[in-house]
Design a protein around this motif. Structure first.
Motif, mmCIF file in Angstrom:
data_model
loop_
_atom_site.group_PDB
_atom_site.id
_atom_site.type_symbol
_atom_site.label_atom_id
_atom_site.label_comp_id
_atom_site.label_asym_id
_atom_site.label_seq_id
_atom_site.Cartn_x
_atom_site.Cartn_y
_atom_site.Cartn_z
ATOM 1 N N PHE A 1 6.411 14.165 2.009
ATOM 2 C CA PHE A 1 5.442 15.181 2.405
ATOM 3 C C PHE A 1 5.375 16.273 1.350
ATOM 4 C CE2 PHE A 1 9.475 16.534 4.246
ATOM 5 C CZ PHE A 1 9.519 17.900 3.995
ATOM 6 N N VAL A 2 4.267 16.971 1.350
ATOM 7 C CA VAL A 2 4.087 18.128 0.484
ATOM 8 C C VAL A 2 4.739 19.327 1.164
ATOM 9 C CG1 VAL A 2 2.397 19.666 -0.600
ATOM 10 C CG2 VAL A 2 1.921 17.201 -0.415
ATOM 11 N N MET A 25 0.832 -1.192 0.000
ATOM 12 C CA MET A 25 0.000 0.000 0.000
ATOM 13 C C MET A 25 0.870 1.246 0.000
ATOM 14 S SD MET A 25 -2.951 -1.029 2.754
ATOM 15 C CE MET A 25 -3.756 0.552 2.523
ATOM 16 N N THR A 26 0.422 2.268 -0.704
ATOM 17 C CA THR A 26 1.147 3.528 -0.749
ATOM 18 C C THR A 26 0.619 4.456 0.333
ATOM 19 O OG1 THR A 26 1.485 3.333 -3.138
ATOM 20 C CG2 THR A 26 1.756 5.521 -2.166
ATOM 21 N N THR A 27 1.516 4.932 1.179
ATOM 22 C CA THR A 27 1.116 5.844 2.241
ATOM 23 C C THR A 27 0.953 7.249 1.674
ATOM 24 O OG1 THR A 27 2.347 4.526 3.840
ATOM 25 C CG2 THR A 27 1.764 6.777 4.489
ATOM 26 N N ALA A 28 -0.157 7.898 1.996
ATOM 27 C CA ALA A 28 -0.402 9.251 1.504
ATOM 28 C C ALA A 28 0.664 10.189 2.045
ATOM 29 C CB ALA A 28 -1.794 9.714 1.928
ATOM 30 N N ARG A 29 1.099 11.086 1.197
ATOM 31 C CA ARG A 29 2.080 12.078 1.629
ATOM 32 C C ARG A 29 1.474 13.000 2.679
ATOM 33 N NH1 ARG A 29 4.210 15.280 -3.408
ATOM 34 N NH2 ARG A 29 1.970 15.311 -3.838
ATOM 35 N N TYR A 30 2.249 13.326 3.678
ATOM 36 C CA TYR A 30 1.800 14.277 4.688
ATOM 37 C C TYR A 30 1.623 15.644 4.040
ATOM 38 C CZ TYR A 30 1.963 17.315 8.799
ATOM 39 O OH TYR A 30 1.686 18.250 9.742
ATOM 40 N N LYS A 65 12.709 17.787 2.113
ATOM 41 C CA LYS A 65 11.692 16.863 1.583
ATOM 42 C C LYS A 65 12.351 15.624 0.960
ATOM 43 C CE LYS A 65 8.614 16.472 -2.422
ATOM 44 N NZ LYS A 65 7.481 15.706 -1.835
ATOM 45 N N PHE A 66 13.351 15.844 0.096
ATOM 46 C CA PHE A 66 13.976 14.715 -0.597
ATOM 47 C C PHE A 66 14.827 13.881 0.359
ATOM 48 C CE2 PHE A 66 13.470 17.686 -4.343
ATOM 49 C CZ PHE A 66 12.369 17.010 -4.853
ATOM 50 N N ALA A 67 15.450 14.529 1.345
ATOM 51 C CA ALA A 67 16.216 13.772 2.332
ATOM 52 C C ALA A 67 15.291 12.888 3.153
ATOM 53 C CB ALA A 67 16.982 14.737 3.235
ATOM 54 N N SER A 68 14.133 13.408 3.534
ATOM 55 C CA SER A 68 13.171 12.625 4.296
ATOM 56 C C SER A 68 12.672 11.433 3.490
ATOM 57 C CB SER A 68 11.994 13.511 4.712
ATOM 58 O OG SER A 68 11.001 12.762 5.378
ATOM 59 N N ARG A 102 -3.849 19.673 4.887
ATOM 60 C CA ARG A 102 -4.890 18.676 5.163
ATOM 61 C C ARG A 102 -4.919 18.316 6.641
ATOM 62 N NH1 ARG A 102 -3.089 14.627 2.067
ATOM 63 N NH2 ARG A 102 -1.934 13.712 3.800
ATOM 64 N N GLU A 103 -3.753 18.182 7.244
ATOM 65 C CA GLU A 103 -3.673 17.755 8.636
ATOM 66 C C GLU A 103 -4.144 18.835 9.604
ATOM 67 O OE1 GLU A 103 -2.973 14.697 9.490
ATOM 68 O OE2 GLU A 103 -2.634 14.129 7.397
ATOM 69 N N LEU A 104 -3.925 20.097 9.268
ATOM 70 C CA LEU A 104 -4.318 21.212 10.134
ATOM 71 C C LEU A 104 -5.268 22.135 9.366
ATOM 72 C CD1 LEU A 104 -0.919 22.106 11.856
ATOM 73 C CD2 LEU A 104 -2.782 20.703 12.769
#
Length: 208
Positions: free
Chosen positions: A74-75, A1-6, A63-66, A10-12
């Motif tokens: 993440f976005v 399954m692909t985890t949705a990008r943070y 972002k790319f390091a993470s 959306r989260e806040l």
């Protein structure tokens, strides 16, 4: 399954996607950012343009390091700004030469200080942007804040800020307790000014 990008928007949602166009209170959780400071008119200051370019360079390196090192994508969050002056009325009169600013990009909770510092060093090595050296870590704990969604050109914010300063705060027994905060939604380079969307926020406390 692909985890949705943070995605912080959306989260806040209460902080990044408000629908109210007049002042209302919101509880803002503590957040971590990368930040860079400066002074002067953002429309004409070369330092401002260099600062924002450096901030995004570090944000995308993080972002790319993470994604590569941690497997967590993440976005990159929207550009945000804290604004202040020795004379608060300059935000109503739009005397931008008197403005101080701190530009910010929110970071997910799992991004460590070490990862930020390593990404900053990597970006400084790869890009000819001396302002990257001025990017730093920042934590905000704004808590209770007055907030609204402004639709339209940035220079049309004056009436909303005047209502805040001269009507809303006094009517609700509140006082300002931090810097004016703006969140810039969307890409202003591809959007007509009449359709700009900006979250305006002011941390507040009750008057004792």
């Amino acid at each position: 399954m692909t985890t949705a990008r943070y995605d912080v928007k959306r989260e806040l949602k209460q902080c990044y996607a408000p629908r109210n166009t007049d002042w209302a209170l919101v509880e803002v959780p503590a957040q971590r950012f990368i930040a860079i400071d400066g002074h002067g008119d953002p429309n004409t200051s070369a330092d401002y343009a260099r600062a924002v370019e450096a901030l995004y360079a570090v944000a995308y390196t993080i972002k790319f390091a993470s994604k590569n090192a941690l497997g967590r994508d993440f976005v990159v969050g929207p550009l945000e700004g804290l604004w202040w002056s020795d004379r608060p009325e300059v935000f109503i009169t739009r005397d931008k030469d008197a403005w101080h600013w701190r530009m910010l990009i929110s970071q997910p909770g799992w991004i460590t200080d070490d990862l930020i510092d390593e990404s900053k060093d990597t970006a400084l090595t790869k890009k000819s942007l001396p302002a990257i050296a001025e990017v730093r870590r920042e934590r905000l704990e704004e808590g209770t804040s007055a907030q609204l969604l402004h639709v339209g050109p940035y220079d049309d914010e004056g009436p909303a800020l005047a209502r805040l300063h001269h009507e809303y705060l006094a009517a609700n027994g509140l006082r300002m307790s931090g810097h004016h905060h703006e969140i810039y939604l969307g890409d202003h380079r591809r959007t007509e000014p009449a359709r700009f969307k900006t979250v305006l926020r002011q941390p507040v406390r009750t008057v004792n």
